[in-house]
Scaffold this motif. Structure first.
Motif, mmCIF file in Angstrom:
data_model
loop_
_atom_site.group_PDB
_atom_site.id
_atom_site.type_symbol
_atom_site.label_atom_id
_atom_site.label_comp_id
_atom_site.label_asym_id
_atom_site.label_seq_id
_atom_site.Cartn_x
_atom_site.Cartn_y
_atom_site.Cartn_z
ATOM 1 N N PHE A 100 58.791 -22.253 15.274
ATOM 2 C CA PHE A 100 57.433 -21.736 15.065
ATOM 3 C C PHE A 100 57.496 -20.336 14.483
ATOM 4 C CE2 PHE A 100 53.831 -19.278 16.694
ATOM 5 C CZ PHE A 100 52.792 -19.952 16.078
ATOM 6 N N ALA A 101 58.478 -19.561 14.914
ATOM 7 C CA ALA A 101 58.603 -18.199 14.370
ATOM 8 C C ALA A 101 58.949 -18.245 12.881
ATOM 9 C CB ALA A 101 59.661 -17.420 15.161
ATOM 10 N N GLN A 102 59.657 -19.270 12.453
ATOM 11 C CA GLN A 102 60.022 -19.392 11.038
ATOM 12 C C GLN A 102 58.992 -20.209 10.253
ATOM 13 O OE1 GLN A 102 63.933 -21.038 10.983
ATOM 14 N NE2 GLN A 102 64.894 -19.220 11.928
ATOM 15 N N GLY A 103 57.926 -20.669 10.972
ATOM 16 C CA GLY A 103 56.865 -21.394 10.292
ATOM 17 C C GLY A 103 57.191 -22.837 10.035
ATOM 18 N N ALA A 104 58.192 -23.364 10.743
ATOM 19 C CA ALA A 104 58.601 -24.750 10.484
ATOM 20 C C ALA A 104 57.764 -25.747 11.266
ATOM 21 C CB ALA A 104 60.074 -24.935 10.839
ATOM 22 N N VAL A 105 57.197 -25.333 12.425
ATOM 23 C CA VAL A 105 56.398 -26.256 13.251
ATOM 24 C C VAL A 105 55.123 -25.559 13.653
ATOM 25 C CG1 VAL A 105 58.374 -27.533 14.138
ATOM 26 C CG2 VAL A 105 57.572 -25.492 15.339
ATOM 27 N N PRO A 106 54.114 -26.335 13.896
ATOM 28 C CA PRO A 106 52.845 -25.728 14.319
ATOM 29 C C PRO A 106 52.930 -25.272 15.790
ATOM 30 C CG PRO A 106 52.635 -28.104 14.278
ATOM 31 C CD PRO A 106 53.972 -27.798 13.702
ATOM 32 N N SER A 107 51.957 -24.457 16.187
ATOM 33 C CA SER A 107 51.921 -23.934 17.581
ATOM 34 C C SER A 107 51.665 -25.049 18.585
ATOM 35 C CB SER A 107 50.827 -22.866 17.700
ATOM 36 O OG SER A 107 49.545 -23.424 17.386
ATOM 37 N N MET A 108 51.084 -26.145 18.137
ATOM 38 C CA MET A 108 50.823 -27.252 19.035
ATOM 39 C C MET A 108 52.129 -27.815 19.610
ATOM 40 S SD MET A 108 48.814 -30.791 18.191
ATOM 41 C CE MET A 108 50.010 -31.203 16.942
ATOM 42 N N ASN A 109 53.151 -27.843 18.830
ATOM 43 C CA ASN A 109 54.439 -28.329 19.324
ATOM 44 C C ASN A 109 55.034 -27.381 20.380
ATOM 45 O OD1 ASN A 109 54.223 -30.509 17.621
ATOM 46 N ND2 ASN A 109 55.533 -29.638 16.039
ATOM 47 N N VAL A 110 54.785 -26.089 20.191
ATOM 48 C CA VAL A 110 55.277 -25.112 21.172
ATOM 49 C C VAL A 110 54.548 -25.307 22.503
ATOM 50 C CG1 VAL A 110 55.497 -22.668 21.727
ATOM 51 C CG2 VAL A 110 55.912 -23.474 19.382
ATOM 52 N N ASP A 111 53.211 -25.481 22.404
ATOM 53 C CA ASP A 111 52.442 -25.693 23.637
ATOM 54 C C ASP A 111 52.881 -26.976 24.340
ATOM 55 O OD1 ASP A 111 51.085 -23.392 23.104
ATOM 56 O OD2 ASP A 111 49.408 -24.415 22.092
ATOM 57 N N ARG A 112 53.130 -28.014 23.570
ATOM 58 C CA ARG A 112 53.567 -29.255 24.199
ATOM 59 C C ARG A 112 54.929 -29.085 24.893
ATOM 60 N NH1 ARG A 112 53.626 -32.153 20.024
ATOM 61 N NH2 ARG A 112 51.438 -32.874 20.178
ATOM 62 N N ALA A 113 55.825 -28.308 24.285
ATOM 63 C CA ALA A 113 57.148 -28.055 24.876
ATOM 64 C C ALA A 113 57.016 -27.270 26.187
ATOM 65 C CB ALA A 113 58.036 -27.306 23.894
ATOM 66 N N LYS A 114 56.031 -26.318 26.195
ATOM 67 C CA LYS A 114 55.804 -25.569 27.440
ATOM 68 C C LYS A 114 55.323 -26.505 28.554
ATOM 69 C CE LYS A 114 54.774 -21.078 25.343
ATOM 70 N NZ LYS A 114 53.748 -20.024 25.181
ATOM 71 N N ASP A 115 54.397 -27.415 28.194
ATOM 72 C CA ASP A 115 53.905 -28.362 29.213
ATOM 73 C C ASP A 115 55.028 -29.246 29.743
ATOM 74 O OD1 ASP A 115 51.413 -27.302 28.857
ATOM 75 O OD2 ASP A 115 50.749 -28.876 27.440
ATOM 76 N N GLU A 116 55.901 -29.679 28.840
ATOM 77 C CA GLU A 116 57.018 -30.512 29.273
ATOM 78 C C GLU A 116 57.961 -29.748 30.214
ATOM 79 O OE1 GLU A 116 57.555 -33.664 28.885
ATOM 80 O OE2 GLU A 116 55.766 -34.005 27.621
ATOM 81 N N LEU A 117 58.160 -28.466 29.933
ATOM 82 C CA LEU A 117 59.028 -27.652 30.780
ATOM 83 C C LEU A 117 58.409 -27.477 32.170
ATOM 84 C CD1 LEU A 117 61.465 -25.851 31.273
ATOM 85 C CD2 LEU A 117 60.203 -23.935 30.240
ATOM 86 N N GLU A 118 57.091 -27.203 32.181
ATOM 87 C CA GLU A 118 56.419 -27.027 33.470
ATOM 88 C C GLU A 118 56.468 -28.325 34.283
ATOM 89 O OE1 GLU A 118 54.553 -24.944 36.476
ATOM 90 O OE2 GLU A 118 55.481 -24.224 34.580
ATOM 91 N N LYS A 119 56.279 -29.449 33.586
ATOM 92 C CA LYS A 119 56.337 -30.733 34.253
ATOM 93 C C LYS A 119 57.736 -30.993 34.823
ATOM 94 C CE LYS A 119 55.536 -35.653 33.361
ATOM 95 N NZ LYS A 119 55.153 -36.664 32.352
ATOM 96 N N ALA A 120 58.755 -30.651 34.068
ATOM 97 C CA ALA A 120 60.135 -30.854 34.536
ATOM 98 C C ALA A 120 60.449 -29.948 35.739
ATOM 99 C CB ALA A 120 61.109 -30.588 33.399
ATOM 100 N N ARG A 121 59.887 -28.710 35.707
ATOM 101 C CA ARG A 121 60.117 -27.783 36.827
ATOM 102 C C ARG A 121 59.478 -28.319 38.110
ATOM 103 N NH1 ARG A 121 58.312 -23.646 34.549
ATOM 104 N NH2 ARG A 121 60.308 -22.820 33.833
ATOM 105 N N ILE A 122 58.231 -28.811 37.986
ATOM 106 C CA ILE A 122 57.536 -29.366 39.176
ATOM 107 C C ILE A 122 58.285 -30.569 39.714
ATOM 108 C CG2 ILE A 122 55.436 -30.521 39.942
ATOM 109 C CD1 ILE A 122 53.902 -28.728 37.962
#
Length: 423
Positions: free
Chosen positions: A174-196
């Protein structure tokens, strides 16, 4: 006129008889002397309120010397250890010995046949084996469940680590403009889900481990309790073999061979002949002076042994108290149970004590007065007595050494103050 004989009469001169006069004078002096000597005694005799023959009385002189208080009686040899054996369970009894047989400690004397108790032991042993299997199965199941939970926790940790790496890649892209911010948000949700998921897996592992441990502990306690029950039943079955608790001799048999008895029924007694004591009966009046550990002498068969008071019964039976003496040292070998021996217990020993022979006057007067005999008259005097022995009583006050007193037969005086003693 008739003549009389006056011319023939002549005066005869009578000479005085000195011997006769001396005899009369001597007699008068003797009478006066006797009156002077026995006058007071005759006066006392006439002043007496009663007269009692000396043949009905007993006299004793007050003396000063050693005073020994002891108790002498006849005793019998008894076994200090004479246990009676009982049936611990009901059943038919087989006797292995006869009365009078010598036995050793631990020797089987009788066997109680109890199929009920034997079967109960076998059932409880089987139940104990089943509980042991449950306990072992619980351990296996706990290890299996704990492994599955550990596996779930490890997978949750791996998923959390993978989610962290995916989030790092999306943030970099995302910092290099290769993926949209939506993919970053989805990755954060997946991480939170894995932590729980990882936290829940960890909590399940901890909670289920405690639960499994409790289950294992419960089954272990049940198995241990069953083992204790089996051990107690095994003890009862072992007690069906009635064993001698001491070395000794079989005393009395209370049952016949192959008799069926109930629980706690008397079977037989065993006498320990190596520990004998002497039992004696002591009058109640002396029992209060007895104490454990007092020394005594036991005599018989031409021998004298030292003894110690080992037991005193707290109960008075027919005015007597039972006491036991043990031998101070090794028990004589030649003695037999119920053999008669002479016993003497020393209570007290003192010197220079004013004493008089013991008589019924102590019991009749309660030791409060005595009749002192002087010149054939018994006069009542208040006294105070102390300790008593078998043949003597201590005089504390009211009498002096050399006084002669009436010690028996004073009941015939009827409480008179002065009594004449006739021969």
């Amino acid at each position: 006129m008739i003549r009389d004989t006056s011319a023939q009469d002549r005066l005869v001169e009578v000479k005085p008889n000195r011997k006769r006069r001396a005899l009369w004078i001597g007699s008068g002096v003797a009478v006066l002397a006797l009156l002077a000597l026995f006058g007071p005694r005759i006066g006392r005799l006439f002043s007496a309120e009663a007269s009692v023959s000396s043949s009905r009385l007993a006299f004793a002189t007050v003396e000063r010397g050693p005073f020994v208080r002891d108790i002498a009686a006849e005793g019998k040899v008894v076994a200090a250890v004479s246990p009676t054996l009982y049936a611990t369970y009901g059943g038919a009894v087989t006797l292995k010995v006869h009365a009078g047989d010598a036995v050793k400690k631990g020797q089987v004397l009788a066997v109680v046949d109890s199929p009920e108790l034997t079967n109960k032991l076998a059932q409880e042993e089987s139940a104990a084996d089943a509980m042991q299997v449950d306990y072992l199965r619980a351990q296996i199941d706990a290890r299996k469940t704990r492994g599955e939970l550990q596996k779930a926790y490890d997978n949750a940790q791996i998923d959390e680590q993978g989610a962290q790496r995916d989030l790092a890649r999306y943030q970099k892209a995302f910092a290099q403009g290769a993926v949209p911010s939506m993919n970053v948000d989805r990755a954060k949700d997946e991480l939170e889900k894995a932590r729980i998921t990882q936290e829940h897996a960890k909590a399940d592992l901890s909670t289920n481990t405690d639960s499994l441990n409790f289950d294992i502990q419960s089954k272990k306690l049940a198995h241990d309790r069953q083992l204790l029950l089996v051990k107690d039943l095994q003890r009862q079955v072992d007690d069906l073999n009635v064993k001698s608790p001491v070395d000794g001799q079989v005393g009395q048999l209370f049952i016949a061979e192959r008799a069926t008895v109930a629980k706690d029924a008397q079977l037989l007694s065993v006498i320990d002949l190596s520990a004998l004591e002497v039992e004696m009966k002591v009058p109640e009046s002396f029992a209060r002076d007895l104490g454990i550990g007092m020394t005594g002498e036991i005599s018989g068969n031409g021998n004298i042994w030292k003894g110690l008071v080992s037991a005193i019964s707290p109960e008075v039976v027919n005015g007597e108290v039972a006491a036991r003496l043990r031998f101070d040292g090794a028990t004589p070998k030649q003695l037999r149970q119920n053999q008669r021996l002479s016993v003497r217990i020393l209570l007290d020993k003192r010197d220079n004590v004013l004493t008089v022979q013991r008589g019924s006057f102590v019991d009749e007067s309660g030791g409060s007065y005595a009749y002192v005999v002087r010149d054939g008259v018994a006069e009542k005097h208040p006294i105070r007595v102390g300790a008593s022995s078998i043949d003597k009583v201590e005089i504390l006050d009211g009498l002096k050494e050399g006084d002669n007193i009436v010690i028996s037969g004073t009941d015939s005086f009827k409480g008179a103050q002065r009594v004449a003693i006739s021969n």
